[in-house]
Design a protein around this motif. Sequence first.
Motif, PDB file in Angstrom:
ATOM      1  N   GLY A  27       0.858  -1.174   0.000  1.00 15.32           N
ATOM      2  CA  GLY A  27       0.000   0.000   0.000  1.00 15.32           C
ATOM      3  C   GLY A  27       0.888   1.214   0.000  1.00 15.32           C
ATOM      4  O   GLY A  27       1.916   1.225   0.656  1.00 15.32           O
ATOM      5  N   MET A  28       0.527   2.211  -0.775  1.00 18.45           N
ATOM      6  CA  MET A  28       1.348   3.424  -0.810  1.00 18.45           C
ATOM      7  C   MET A  28       1.211   4.130   0.534  1.00 18.45           C
ATOM      8  O   MET A  28       0.123   4.537   0.921  1.00 18.45           O
ATOM      9  N   SER A  29       2.314   4.283   1.233  1.00 22.41           N
ATOM     10  CA  SER A  29       2.225   4.782   2.600  1.00 22.41           C
ATOM     11  C   SER A  29       2.687   6.219   2.769  1.00 22.41           C
ATOM     12  O   SER A  29       2.602   6.743   3.869  1.00 22.41           O
ATOM     13  N   VAL A  30       3.137   6.868   1.736  1.00 20.19           N
ATOM     14  CA  VAL A  30       3.647   8.226   1.879  1.00 20.19           C
ATOM     15  C   VAL A  30       2.514   9.209   2.151  1.00 20.19           C
ATOM     16  O   VAL A  30       2.633  10.087   2.982  1.00 20.19           O
ATOM     17  N   ALA A  31       1.384   9.048   1.492  1.00 17.59           N
ATOM     18  CA  ALA A  31       0.260   9.974   1.649  1.00 17.59           C
ATOM     19  C   ALA A  31      -0.858   9.327   2.452  1.00 17.59           C
ATOM     20  O   ALA A  31      -2.029   9.460   2.139  1.00 17.59           O
ATOM     21  N   GLY A  32      -0.514   8.629   3.502  1.00 17.96           N
ATOM     22  CA  GLY A  32      -1.494   7.788   4.181  1.00 17.96           C
ATOM     23  C   GLY A  32      -1.384   6.445   3.500  1.00 17.96           C
ATOM     24  O   GLY A  32      -0.630   6.281   2.553  1.00 17.96           O
ATOM     25  N   GLN A  39       6.848   0.320   6.083  1.00  7.70           N
ATOM     26  CA  GLN A  39       5.848   1.263   6.584  1.00  7.70           C
ATOM     27  C   GLN A  39       4.517   0.601   6.933  1.00  7.70           C
ATOM     28  O   GLN A  39       3.834   1.035   7.836  1.00  7.70           O
ATOM     29  N   THR A  40       4.137  -0.428   6.179  1.00  8.28           N
ATOM     30  CA  THR A  40       2.776  -0.954   6.285  1.00  8.28           C
ATOM     31  C   THR A  40       2.666  -2.251   7.074  1.00  8.28           C
ATOM     32  O   THR A  40       1.560  -2.739   7.300  1.00  8.28           O
ATOM     33  N   GLY A  41       3.772  -2.810   7.502  1.00 12.85           N
ATOM     34  CA  GLY A  41       3.742  -4.097   8.185  1.00 12.85           C
ATOM     35  C   GLY A  41       3.413  -4.017   9.660  1.00 12.85           C
ATOM     36  O   GLY A  41       3.095  -2.965  10.202  1.00 12.85           O
ATOM     37  N   PHE A  42       3.473  -5.161  10.305  1.00 13.20           N
ATOM     38  CA  PHE A  42       3.231  -5.308  11.746  1.00 13.20           C
ATOM     39  C   PHE A  42       1.816  -4.883  12.141  1.00 13.20           C
ATOM     40  O   PHE A  42       1.612  -4.266  13.185  1.00 13.20           O
ATOM     41  N   GLY A  43       0.827  -5.201  11.305  1.00 12.92           N
ATOM     42  CA  GLY A  43      -0.564  -4.996  11.677  1.00 12.92           C
ATOM     43  C   GLY A  43      -1.104  -3.594  11.523  1.00 12.92           C
ATOM     44  O   GLY A  43      -2.212  -3.300  11.976  1.00 12.92           O
ATOM     45  N   ARG A  44      -0.362  -2.717  10.894  1.00 11.05           N
ATOM     46  CA  ARG A  44      -0.817  -1.330  10.782  1.00 11.05           C
ATOM     47  C   ARG A  44      -2.115  -1.176   9.995  1.00 11.05           C
ATOM     48  O   ARG A  44      -2.835  -0.201  10.170  1.00 11.05           O
ATOM     49  N   LEU A  45      -2.408  -2.138   9.111  1.00 10.75           N
ATOM     50  CA  LEU A  45      -3.662  -2.064   8.364  1.00 10.75           C
ATOM     51  C   LEU A  45      -4.834  -2.589   9.180  1.00 10.75           C
ATOM     52  O   LEU A  45      -5.980  -2.425   8.796  1.00 10.75           O
ATOM     53  N   GLY A  46      -4.561  -3.243  10.282  1.00 13.54           N
ATOM     54  CA  GLY A  46      -5.611  -3.750  11.146  1.00 13.54           C
ATOM     55  C   GLY A  46      -6.137  -5.100  10.712  1.00 13.54           C
ATOM     56  O   GLY A  46      -6.170  -6.039  11.491  1.00 13.54           O
TER      57      GLY A  46
END
Length: 147
Positions: free
Chosen positions: A4-9, A38-45
């Motif tokens: 997922g593009m994580s720079v702009a959210g 940026q997006t790993g370790f459960g950050r997306l829920g």
Amino acid sequence: MEGGMSVAGVILPPKSYISRCVRAVRDAGGLYIADEVQTGFGRLGKCTWAFEYSNDDSDDDDDKVLPDIVTVGKPFGNGMPIAAVITTPKVASAFESLGVEYFNTFAASPVCCAAGLSMLHVLSKYELQKNALEVGSLLRKLFSEVK
């Protein structure tokens, strides 16, 4: 490839995008490297790793995306300098066959490794992935009401 593009959210691609890209890379003889810094370790829920997001609609294990290599970094140490590379036995064996035993640019200290282990413990103990899902769902609901 970042899930997922994580720079702009975190902007997630259409569900089939990653699997189509991975298929094209592998058909050309390449490896799929999942950038989970940026997006790993459960950050997306909903999932632990962003690449898993594209697997949600698939009941067929053959259609599920599984990286050859996963990279994790900054959040792993919660501010401490630590990163990791996770790979398949096949890739590890190929790397080992090159005769390279070990290399690094930093050689993380035991303190940094302890920070990484502590982060994993806190992530699990306090159900932070579940919290990310609940807070994210609430924010999406509230933002949709403002539209």
